[in-house]
Enzyme design. Structure first.
Site, PDB file in Angstrom:
ATOM      1  N   THR A  26      12.195  -7.727 -11.265  1.00 36.22           N
ATOM      2  CA  THR A  26      11.657  -9.088 -11.420  1.00 36.22           C
ATOM      3  C   THR A  26      10.495  -9.285 -10.468  1.00 36.22           C
ATOM      4  O   THR A  26      10.566  -8.935  -9.283  1.00 36.22           O
ATOM      5  CB  THR A  26      12.768 -10.126 -11.160  1.00 36.22           C
ATOM      6  OG1 THR A  26      13.824  -9.867 -12.078  1.00 36.22           O
ATOM      7  CG2 THR A  26      12.256 -11.543 -11.337  1.00 36.22           C
ATOM      8  N   CYS A  66       1.318   2.537  13.270  1.00 36.81           N
ATOM      9  CA  CYS A  66       2.416   3.301  12.690  1.00 36.81           C
ATOM     10  C   CYS A  66       2.841   4.449  13.577  1.00 36.81           C
ATOM     11  O   CYS A  66       3.957   4.933  13.469  1.00 36.81           O
ATOM     12  CB  CYS A  66       2.015   3.839  11.332  1.00 36.81           C
ATOM     13  SG  CYS A  66       1.172   2.605  10.351  1.00 36.81           S
ATOM     14  N   GLN A 120      -7.786  -0.424   3.462  1.00 35.20           N
ATOM     15  CA  GLN A 120      -8.652  -1.034   4.478  1.00 35.20           C
ATOM     16  C   GLN A 120      -9.988  -1.487   3.891  1.00 35.20           C
ATOM     17  O   GLN A 120     -10.748  -2.199   4.561  1.00 35.20           O
ATOM     18  CB  GLN A 120      -8.923  -0.040   5.623  1.00 35.20           C
ATOM     19  CG  GLN A 120      -7.710   0.264   6.479  1.00 35.20           C
ATOM     20  CD  GLN A 120      -7.265  -0.903   7.354  1.00 35.20           C
ATOM     21  OE1 GLN A 120      -8.043  -1.788   7.699  1.00 35.20           O
ATOM     22  NE2 GLN A 120      -5.995  -0.920   7.705  1.00 35.20           N
ATOM     23  N   HIS A 160      -1.683  -7.818   2.471  1.00 34.65           N
ATOM     24  CA  HIS A 160      -1.648  -8.348   3.838  1.00 34.65           C
ATOM     25  C   HIS A 160      -2.785  -7.828   4.717  1.00 34.65           C
ATOM     26  O   HIS A 160      -2.927  -8.247   5.864  1.00 34.65           O
ATOM     27  CB  HIS A 160      -0.271  -8.108   4.491  1.00 34.65           C
ATOM     28  CG  HIS A 160       0.006  -6.709   4.946  1.00 34.65           C
ATOM     29  ND1 HIS A 160      -0.100  -6.324   6.255  1.00 34.65           N
ATOM     30  CD2 HIS A 160       0.403  -5.608   4.262  1.00 34.65           C
ATOM     31  CE1 HIS A 160       0.238  -5.048   6.372  1.00 34.65           C
ATOM     32  NE2 HIS A 160       0.546  -4.585   5.170  1.00 34.65           N
ATOM     33  N   SER A 164      -3.444  -3.370  -0.655  1.00 34.83           N
ATOM     34  CA  SER A 164      -2.335  -4.114  -0.059  1.00 34.83           C
ATOM     35  C   SER A 164      -2.810  -5.494   0.363  1.00 34.83           C
ATOM     36  O   SER A 164      -3.832  -5.625   1.059  1.00 34.83           O
ATOM     37  CB  SER A 164      -1.816  -3.340   1.151  1.00 34.83           C
ATOM     38  OG  SER A 164      -0.841  -4.100   1.819  1.00 34.83           O
ATOM     39  N   GLY A 210       0.806  -1.213   0.000  1.00 37.46           N
ATOM     40  CA  GLY A 210       0.000   0.000   0.000  1.00 37.46           C
ATOM     41  C   GLY A 210       0.841   1.265   0.000  1.00 37.46           C
ATOM     42  O   GLY A 210       0.521   2.250  -0.675  1.00 37.46           O
ATOM     43  N   ASN A 242      -8.180   3.498   8.739  1.00 39.18           N
ATOM     44  CA  ASN A 242      -7.529   2.389   9.420  1.00 39.18           C
ATOM     45  C   ASN A 242      -7.582   2.549  10.930  1.00 39.18           C
ATOM     46  O   ASN A 242      -7.407   1.590  11.662  1.00 39.18           O
ATOM     47  CB  ASN A 242      -6.060   2.263   8.965  1.00 39.18           C
ATOM     48  CG  ASN A 242      -5.312   3.569   9.024  1.00 39.18           C
ATOM     49  OD1 ASN A 242      -5.753   4.573   8.472  1.00 39.18           O
ATOM     50  ND2 ASN A 242      -4.189   3.594   9.714  1.00 39.18           N
TER      51      ASN A 242
HETATM   52  C1  LIG Z   1      -1.661  -0.671   6.013  1.00 42.47           C
HETATM   53  C2  LIG Z   1      -2.050   0.550   5.303  1.00 42.47           C
HETATM   54  C3  LIG Z   1      -1.203   1.152   4.350  1.00 42.47           C
HETATM   55  C4  LIG Z   1       0.183   0.643   4.087  1.00 42.47           C
HETATM   56  O1  LIG Z   1       0.189  -0.579   3.381  1.00 42.47           O
HETATM   57  P1  LIG Z   1       1.501  -1.485   3.382  1.00 42.47           P
HETATM   58  O2  LIG Z   1       1.171  -2.586   2.430  1.00 42.47           O
HETATM   59  O3  LIG Z   1       1.669  -1.964   4.781  1.00 42.47           O
HETATM   60  O4  LIG Z   1       2.625  -0.637   2.900  1.00 42.47           O
HETATM   61  C5  LIG Z   1      -1.654   2.268   3.690  1.00 42.47           C
HETATM   62  N1  LIG Z   1      -2.874   2.783   3.933  1.00 42.47           N
HETATM   63  C6  LIG Z   1      -3.715   2.236   4.819  1.00 42.47           C
HETATM   64  C7  LIG Z   1      -5.058   2.832   5.024  1.00 42.47           C
HETATM   65  C8  LIG Z   1      -3.334   1.104   5.532  1.00 42.47           C
HETATM   66  O5  LIG Z   1      -4.167   0.574   6.425  1.00 42.47           O
END
Ligand SMILES: *Cc1c(COP(=O)(O)O)cnc(C)c1O
Length: 394
Positions: free
Chosen positions: A238, A325, A180, A202, A200, A72, A152
């Site tokens: 890559t 964060c 999110q 994860h 993102s 993200g 978030n």
């Molecule tokens: C987690 C998050 C990100 C960052 O994503 P990453 O894949 O961890 O770099 C950005 N924006 C929001 C709203 C998030 O919750």
């Protein structure tokens, strides 16, 4: 052994078993470089393009509008910086909100240093922006609107389709940090008139370190990485084939189970909220209705958030205070201050974020363990003594 209740799914999620199974061949025997011409490389390329098609289908866009990133953060940086550079001849004004993630906020700060002007829309106490205010903020030289799809920290969902319609009508680029939202609530780039969207893996049970930027067809966004011209020349390097395959598998799974997940998760969330609001001097942060299905966020007066998180950890509960964060800094999160909470109240914030892996027993466990932790911390707090005695302490 203490049980572990993971209630920090807004920070990251566990990897879906299905995604892991889909990834395994590309971590082992299918190790070919997708840019090569022999069959080992071709099969990796095929898996990657199949994954891209799945991601596109989940968002209602075309596969050639999906560009892979490392997550993200990279997608946010790329979208915003590139849009700013691309449109600088039209103007240097950008509109955003006070709810943004640091990946957006700090990118905007860097642009401000470079001579761009950013207007940050404020929010009401529930974290909602005003569309009228947005309308009135648009100027001749506005080149980009970037708004988080759902917070978030406090879970409030933004009116993305309405913002998209307005931006399109005014000929302004619209980016949304939908990290999110994607995989959790319906997101459709076409219907919502989105030009750029960050996601993102994860955050929806895919692997870490992989994400994507949706770039609407026809936008000539500058390259994010120069090199071997992967990702149609815009993001060289890559490819993380296993990561891309895992991201697509997790997203497909999340989208196909979305309706059921929303029902199940929001019922658990509401029980958690109802239970915890019985604790005196407790407030829900974010909108009570218009919020992410898994998001339950609070402030407890006369509590130090970090201590609460540490005591919860001792009870086996994983949760966050403020934003993951901003942990490590002494200031309360910018989002909690933006919804109008005084500093000392914002310090007592707790974010519990659930997903489909949580159970009713997890909710019971949190409801059993958290109230005594709050009482214990308050018993040690001079602020609490002052509050309940009504007398200022000397
Ligand atoms: C987690 C998050 C990100 C960052 O994503 P990453 O894949 O961890 O770099 C950005 N924006 C929001 C709203 C998030 O919750």
């Amino acid at each position: 052994m203490t049980r572990i209740v993971y209630a920090d799914n807004a920070a990251t999620t566990s990897l879906s078993r299905h995604a892991l199974e889909e990834m395994m061949p590309y971590l082992t025997k299918e190790y070919g470089n997708p840019s090569t011409v022999y069959s080992l490389g071709r099969s990796a390329k095929k898996a990657m393009e199949n994954a891209r098609a799945k991601i596109a289908s989940a968002l209602g866009c075309r596969p050639d509008e999906i560009f892979i990133t490392s997550g993200g953060t990279e997608a946010d940086n790329w979208a915003i910086r590139s849009a700013a550079i691309m449109k600088k001849d039209k103007g240097k004004h950008i509109i955003s909100t006070v709810l943004e993630h640091h990946a957006v906020l700090h990118t905007l700060k860097s642009l401000e240093k470079a001579g761009y002007e950013v207007t940050y829309l404020g929010v009401d106490s529930a974290g909602n922006i005003s569309l009228d205010e947005l309308k009135n903020t648009i100027r001749q030289d506005t080149i980009l609107i970037t708004v988080i799809a759902a917070s978030n920290e406090i879970g409030t969902i933004m009116p993305i389709a309405e913002i998209g319609a307005l931006a399109r009508e005014k000929g302004i680029l619209f980016h949304t940090d939908a990290v999110q939202a994607v995989g959790h609530i319906p997101v459709n780039t076409e219907e919502m008139k989105i030009d750029l969207l960050s996601l993102s893996a994860h955050k929806f049970k895919g692997p870490k370190g992989i994400g994507a930027l949706y770039i609407k067809k026809g936008l000539r966004l500058p390259s994010n990485m120069y090199g071997g011209a992967q990702e149609r020349g815009l993001r060289s390097g890559t490819e993380n084939v296993a990561g891309i395959v895992g991201m697509a598998a997790a997203l497909e799974e999340a989208v196909s189970n979305m309706d059921n997940n929303i029902k199940k998760i929001s019922a658990m969330r509401d029980r958690l909220i109802d239970g915890l609001l019985k604790i005196p001097y407790t407030r829900l942060t974010g909108d009570p209705v218009n919020r992410l299905p898994g998001s339950a966020s609070f402030v407890f007066e006369c509590i130090e958030g970090e201590s609460m998180v540490l005591l919860l950890d001792q009870a086996g509960i994983c949760a966050s205070s403020g934003s993951a964060c901003s942990s490590g800094s002494l200031d309360p999160s910018h989002v909690l201050l933006a919804i109008g909470l005084p500093h000392e109240v914002a310090h007592g914030s707790l974010r519990l974020s659930l997903n489909e892996d949580n159970t009713e027993e997890d909710v019971d466990y949190i409801l059993e363990k958290l109230p005594p932790i709050i009482s214990r911390l308050r018993d040690m707090s001079p602020l609490w003594e002052e509050k309940i005695s009504g007398k200022p302490i000397k």
